[in-house]
Design an enzyme around this catalytic site. Structure first.
Site, PDB file in Angstrom:
ATOM      1  N   ARG A 116      16.187 -20.812  25.076  1.00 45.69           N
ATOM      2  CA  ARG A 116      16.015 -20.368  23.686  1.00 45.69           C
ATOM      3  C   ARG A 116      15.220 -21.383  22.869  1.00 45.69           C
ATOM      4  NH1 ARG A 116      20.177 -16.349  21.061  1.00 45.69           N
ATOM      5  NH2 ARG A 116      18.752 -15.534  19.486  1.00 45.69           N
ATOM      6  N   HIS A 139      19.997 -11.131  19.351  1.00 42.99           N
ATOM      7  CA  HIS A 139      21.084 -11.562  18.475  1.00 42.99           C
ATOM      8  C   HIS A 139      21.115 -13.085  18.477  1.00 42.99           C
ATOM      9  CE1 HIS A 139      25.211 -12.077  16.973  1.00 42.99           C
ATOM     10  NE2 HIS A 139      25.133 -10.823  16.538  1.00 42.99           N
ATOM     11  N   TYR A 140      21.643 -13.663  17.407  1.00 43.37           N
ATOM     12  CA  TYR A 140      21.672 -15.126  17.342  1.00 43.37           C
ATOM     13  C   TYR A 140      22.672 -15.739  18.321  1.00 43.37           C
ATOM     14  CZ  TYR A 140      25.849 -14.483  14.391  1.00 43.37           C
ATOM     15  OH  TYR A 140      27.084 -14.123  13.909  1.00 43.37           O
ATOM     16  N   ARG A 141      23.579 -14.935  18.864  1.00 45.02           N
ATOM     17  CA  ARG A 141      24.544 -15.460  19.823  1.00 45.02           C
ATOM     18  C   ARG A 141      23.947 -15.511  21.231  1.00 45.02           C
ATOM     19  NH1 ARG A 141      29.486 -11.827  17.502  1.00 45.02           N
ATOM     20  NH2 ARG A 141      30.104 -13.211  15.777  1.00 45.02           N
TER      21      ARG A 141
END
Length: 219
Positions: free
Chosen positions: A135, A150-152
């Protein structure tokens, strides 16, 4: 039963994807990703290979995305340390990188096109092993793709570390092949999560007390 994964051909300048199971776009689909890089620092190193696989929430494979080898100049490749030169040299990836004409921008566009067919924006966590490292590189070199997730994160290495500490005998039961190619690493990550689900994360029968508690906190 899980759909087996078969190795798709690596792409150099145009992306294709192989659909292994007819399924619809869904908020619950999981997008698995792996990158090979020239090193560990996004500020100094670059992406040289990226692959993507989509599963449903039960870890059944729905689609195998493009496997993209990204061209990098010789000065970037020459700057790799001995481990990366040896690993990517033995796998043949260095030669593929030199022969590729795919840029990071082209790879990002191809992966986004594939991703949009399987999951809406901001729904799937980024899935993989030590995925925070991928990431970091994605945020720097493929920011539009990074923003689609998604940020997760769904990081299999979290379960690995817990299993090593809480159930070390179970942890020793999964042996990694250490192939260090993007697609092979995704396959292994999915297999590893299936292993932990079967042996480490046990399904516990729902008791009346647990059902009552769930009902009391439900919106």
């Amino acid at each position: 039963m899980s759909t087996p994964l078969s190795q798709p051909a690596a792409a150099s300048s145009s992306a294709t994807h192989v659909t292994t199971k007819i399924a619809a776009k869904s908020d619950n689909n999981l997008v698995w990703l792996d990158m090979e890089m020239t090193g560990l620092s996004p500020e100094n190193d670059r992406i040289i290979e990226v692959a993507m696989v989509v599963t449903d929430s039960e870890l059944n494979v729905l689609a195998e995305g493009p496997v993209l080898v990204i061209h990098q100049p010789d000065e970037i490749l020459d700057g790799m340390d001995a481990w990366n030169k040896g690993t990517h040299g033995r796998s043949g990836l260095i030669d593929k990188v030199k022969a590729s004409t795919t840029t990071e921008a082209q790879a990002e566009a191809d992966l986004l096109d594939f991703l949009k067919k399987w999951v809406p924006k901001s729904k799937s966590p980024m899935c993989g092993n030590s995925i925070c490292q991928d990431r970091r590189f994605m945020a720097r070199y493929m920011p539009k793709l990074e923003a689609y997730f998604h940020y997760r994160n769904l990081d299999v290495s979290t379960l690995k570390e817990l299993c090593k500490r809480w159930q070390p005998a179970i942890a020793k039961g999964f042996i990694k092949r250490q192939q260090h190619t993007a697609y092979a690493d995704i396959v292994e990550s999915i297999e590893e999560l299936r292993y932990y689900r079967q042996h480490f994360i046990r399904d516990v029968p729902q008791t009346p007390e647990a059902e009552a508690l769930a009902s009391s906190v439900a919106p």
